[in-house]
Design a protein around this motif. Structure first.
Motif, PDB file in Angstrom:
ATOM      1  N   VAL A 134       0.837  -1.207   0.000  1.00  0.00           N
ATOM      2  CA  VAL A 134       0.000   0.000   0.000  1.00  0.00           C
ATOM      3  C   VAL A 134       0.868   1.252   0.000  1.00  0.00           C
ATOM      4  N   HIS A 135       2.127   1.108   0.440  1.00  0.00           N
ATOM      5  CA  HIS A 135       3.030   2.265   0.430  1.00  0.00           C
ATOM      6  C   HIS A 135       3.458   2.625  -0.992  1.00  0.00           C
ATOM      7  N   ASP A 136       3.266   1.729  -1.947  1.00  0.00           N
ATOM      8  CA  ASP A 136       3.567   2.005  -3.353  1.00  0.00           C
ATOM      9  C   ASP A 136       2.380   2.628  -4.085  1.00  0.00           C
ATOM     10  N   TRP A 137       1.287   2.848  -3.375  1.00  0.00           N
ATOM     11  CA  TRP A 137       0.087   3.414  -3.987  1.00  0.00           C
ATOM     12  C   TRP A 137       0.132   4.932  -3.896  1.00  0.00           C
ATOM     13  N   PRO A 138      -0.201   5.664  -4.976  1.00  0.00           N
ATOM     14  CA  PRO A 138      -0.626   5.174  -6.294  1.00  0.00           C
ATOM     15  C   PRO A 138       0.537   4.551  -7.065  1.00  0.00           C
ATOM     16  N   LEU A 139       0.201   3.600  -7.918  1.00  0.00           N
ATOM     17  CA  LEU A 139       1.207   2.876  -8.667  1.00  0.00           C
ATOM     18  C   LEU A 139       1.879   3.788  -9.692  1.00  0.00           C
ATOM     19  N   LEU A 140       3.076   3.411 -10.099  1.00  0.00           N
ATOM     20  CA  LEU A 140       3.820   4.191 -11.085  1.00  0.00           C
ATOM     21  C   LEU A 140       3.044   4.290 -12.395  1.00  0.00           C
ATOM     22  N   GLU A 141       3.233   5.386 -13.095  1.00  0.00           N
ATOM     23  CA  GLU A 141       2.522   5.603 -14.358  1.00  0.00           C
ATOM     24  C   GLU A 141       2.848   4.510 -15.377  1.00  0.00           C
ATOM     25  N   ALA A 142       4.082   4.028 -15.374  1.00  0.00           N
ATOM     26  CA  ALA A 142       4.449   2.967 -16.316  1.00  0.00           C
ATOM     27  C   ALA A 142       3.686   1.678 -16.024  1.00  0.00           C
ATOM     28  N   ILE A 143       3.447   1.394 -14.750  1.00  0.00           N
ATOM     29  CA  ILE A 143       2.665   0.213 -14.383  1.00  0.00           C
ATOM     30  C   ILE A 143       1.218   0.381 -14.839  1.00  0.00           C
ATOM     31  N   ILE A 144       0.670   1.552 -14.611  1.00  0.00           N
ATOM     32  CA  ILE A 144      -0.713   1.818 -15.030  1.00  0.00           C
ATOM     33  C   ILE A 144      -0.842   1.710 -16.546  1.00  0.00           C
ATOM     34  N   ALA A 145       0.127   2.258 -17.269  1.00  0.00           N
ATOM     35  CA  ALA A 145       0.087   2.176 -18.736  1.00  0.00           C
ATOM     36  C   ALA A 145       0.173   0.736 -19.204  1.00  0.00           C
ATOM     37  N   ALA A 146       1.025  -0.071 -18.542  1.00  0.00           N
ATOM     38  CA  ALA A 146       1.135  -1.482 -18.916  1.00  0.00           C
ATOM     39  C   ALA A 146      -0.169  -2.224 -18.620  1.00  0.00           C
ATOM     40  N   LEU A 147      -0.842  -1.873 -17.543  1.00  0.00           N
ATOM     41  CA  LEU A 147      -2.143  -2.476 -17.241  1.00  0.00           C
ATOM     42  C   LEU A 147      -3.170  -2.111 -18.302  1.00  0.00           C
ATOM     43  N   HIS A 148      -3.167  -0.868 -18.730  1.00  0.00           N
ATOM     44  CA  HIS A 148      -4.110  -0.429 -19.768  1.00  0.00           C
ATOM     45  C   HIS A 148      -3.872  -1.157 -21.084  1.00  0.00           C
ATOM     46  N   ARG A 149      -2.629  -1.548 -21.366  1.00  0.00           N
ATOM     47  CA  ARG A 149      -2.345  -2.240 -22.623  1.00  0.00           C
ATOM     48  C   ARG A 149      -2.788  -3.701 -22.601  1.00  0.00           C
ATOM     49  N   ALA A 150      -3.042  -4.240 -21.413  1.00  0.00           N
ATOM     50  CA  ALA A 150      -3.452  -5.639 -21.303  1.00  0.00           C
ATOM     51  C   ALA A 150      -4.952  -5.769 -21.532  1.00  0.00           C
ATOM     52  N   ASN A 151      -5.355  -6.981 -21.853  1.00  0.00           N
ATOM     53  CA  ASN A 151      -6.769  -7.260 -22.036  1.00  0.00           C
ATOM     54  C   ASN A 151      -7.384  -7.663 -20.688  1.00  0.00           C
ATOM     55  N   ARG A 152      -8.393  -6.942 -20.257  1.00  0.00           N
ATOM     56  CA  ARG A 152      -9.071  -7.172 -18.983  1.00  0.00           C
ATOM     57  C   ARG A 152      -8.087  -7.186 -17.811  1.00  0.00           C
ATOM     58  N   PRO A 153      -7.388  -6.080 -17.550  1.00  0.00           N
ATOM     59  CA  PRO A 153      -6.442  -6.038 -16.427  1.00  0.00           C
ATOM     60  C   PRO A 153      -7.187  -5.954 -15.099  1.00  0.00           C
ATOM     61  N   ARG A 154      -6.480  -6.230 -14.034  1.00  0.00           N
ATOM     62  CA  ARG A 154      -7.075  -6.132 -12.699  1.00  0.00           C
ATOM     63  C   ARG A 154      -5.983  -5.903 -11.667  1.00  0.00           C
ATOM     64  N   ILE A 155      -6.391  -5.268 -10.578  1.00  0.00           N
ATOM     65  CA  ILE A 155      -5.516  -5.031  -9.439  1.00  0.00           C
ATOM     66  C   ILE A 155      -6.043  -5.876  -8.282  1.00  0.00           C
ATOM     67  N   LEU A 156      -5.255  -6.854  -7.844  1.00  0.00           N
ATOM     68  CA  LEU A 156      -5.639  -7.724  -6.742  1.00  0.00           C
ATOM     69  C   LEU A 156      -5.167  -7.105  -5.425  1.00  0.00           C
ATOM     70  N   VAL A 157      -6.014  -7.179  -4.403  1.00  0.00           N
ATOM     71  CA  VAL A 157      -5.683  -6.606  -3.091  1.00  0.00           C
ATOM     72  C   VAL A 157      -5.712  -7.717  -2.053  1.00  0.00           C
ATOM     73  N   LEU A 158      -4.589  -7.931  -1.376  1.00  0.00           N
ATOM     74  CA  LEU A 158      -4.464  -8.925  -0.320  1.00  0.00           C
ATOM     75  C   LEU A 158      -4.402  -8.187   1.019  1.00  0.00           C
ATOM     76  N   HIS A 159      -5.402  -8.406   1.862  1.00  0.00           N
ATOM     77  CA  HIS A 159      -5.501  -7.646   3.117  1.00  0.00           C
ATOM     78  C   HIS A 159      -5.829  -8.579   4.270  1.00  0.00           C
ATOM     79  N   ASN A 160      -5.655  -8.065   5.484  1.00  0.00           N
ATOM     80  CA  ASN A 160      -5.959  -8.840   6.679  1.00  0.00           C
ATOM     81  C   ASN A 160      -7.469  -8.939   6.884  1.00  0.00           C
ATOM     82  N   ALA A 161      -7.874  -9.938   7.646  1.00  0.00           N
ATOM     83  CA  ALA A 161      -9.282 -10.078   8.020  1.00  0.00           C
ATOM     84  C   ALA A 161      -9.538  -9.170   9.210  1.00  0.00           C
ATOM     85  N   SER A 162      -9.681  -7.903   8.922  1.00  0.00           N
ATOM     86  CA  SER A 162      -9.881  -6.882   9.948  1.00  0.00           C
ATOM     87  C   SER A 162     -10.691  -5.751   9.338  1.00  0.00           C
ATOM     88  N   ALA A 163     -11.215  -4.908  10.205  1.00  0.00           N
ATOM     89  CA  ALA A 163     -11.976  -3.760   9.710  1.00  0.00           C
ATOM     90  C   ALA A 163     -11.089  -2.848   8.873  1.00  0.00           C
TER      91      ALA A 163
END
Length: 276
Positions: A134-163
């Motif tokens: 989460v400290h890398d958020w927002p992601l680098l522009e190059a990462i975002i651009a690479a995601l946009h070039r992919a077909n059906r991209p997604r950002i997966l979030v792994l978090h604790n079972a907490s509020a």
């Protein structure tokens, strides 16, 4: 209790070393707890009872046993440094190599130590899924651009079972780039119960009221319970994440297919048809 801790620590280190995975000190603590709770968890599994369990040992006792182990035997094979920054980061911080490629997905972790553990196990290289915190958020522009070039991209979030973990998934969803969906993959309270993980009980945080939950998960959180991703056994965590990443195949768009046929060479379908 000291003898029980020492024996459980010895068995847990041996099992993790045999598995061949890198792991954090927090994951080792939970592995020691599961070694102590093995008969109870096995009985609950046979009865198909889904619940979380309080840790039978204190982190201080296990940490003291680990220091004693290191003094006698050295650092256990696979144990990562306590500081995640000391683990070599395989996530692309220099992204010129991504300028002409699509990136189908990335993983954002709430726990920096878990992100370091995944990179140490080459999770990102094996599945072509860079791992960030989460400290890398927002992601680098190059990462975002690479995601946009992919077909059906997604950002997966792994978090604790907490509020706080559930609220984090909502915050990233609200601030994510357009046309790139954010997919929280857990840990949720129901996952923690189904896996019969060790959980801690603390005062319910103020973020709980903003979740608008009224089911069993909300009652579990309202009583102050929370479970860390580190509570999942390392091999089980890697196996589950591989299944999630592989679960949704990325279909090839008609543009990708056309580009392939035009540039694939003399053995491609158009050239073969003309030759015949």
């Amino acid at each position: 209790m000291h003898a029980i801790t020492t024996l459980a620590l010895q068995r847990s280190i041996a099992q993790l070393e045999q598995a061949g995975a890198h792991y954090t000190e927090a994951q080792l603590f939970y592995a020691v707890c599961y070694t102590v709770l093995a008969p109870l968890r096995a009985a609950l599994g046979k009865l198909r009872v889904a619940l979380t369990l309080p840790p039978p040992l204190s982190p201080t006792a296990v940490a003291g046993g680990l220091r004693h182990w290191i003094d006698r035997h050295g650092v256990p094979v696979g144990l990562l440094p306590a500081n995640p920054s000391l683990v070599s980061a395989a996530a692309p911080h220099t992204t010129t190599e991504l300028d002409h490629y699509g990136l189908p997905q990335v993983l954002v972790c709430q726990d920096a130590a878990i992100a370091a553990m995944l990179r140490a196990n080459a999770f990102d290289l094996e599945l072509a899924c860079p791992v960030f915190t989460v400290h890398d958020w927002p992601l680098l522009e190059a990462i975002i651009a690479a995601l946009h070039r992919a077909n059906r991209p997604r950002i997966l979030v792994l978090h604790n079972a907490s509020a706080d973990g559930l609220a984090l998934a909502g915050q990233l969803t609200a601030t994510a780039p357009s046309a790139i969906p954010v997919q929280p993959i857990g840990l949720r309270p129901r996952h923690a119960k189904a896996l019969r993980l060790c959980a801690h009980r603390r005062l319910p945080p103020s973020t709980l009221s903003a979740l608008a939950m009224v089911d069993d998960e909300a009652r579990w959180l309202r009583r102050g319970w929370q479970a860390d991703v580190a509570a999942v056994y390392p091999i089980q965590l890697l196996r589950s994440l591989r299944a999630i990443v592989y679960a949704t195949p990325q279909p090839i768009s008609w543009r990708e297919r056309w580009r392939y046929f035009v540039h694939s060479g003399f053995m491609s379908w158009p050239a073969w048809k003309e030759a015949v």
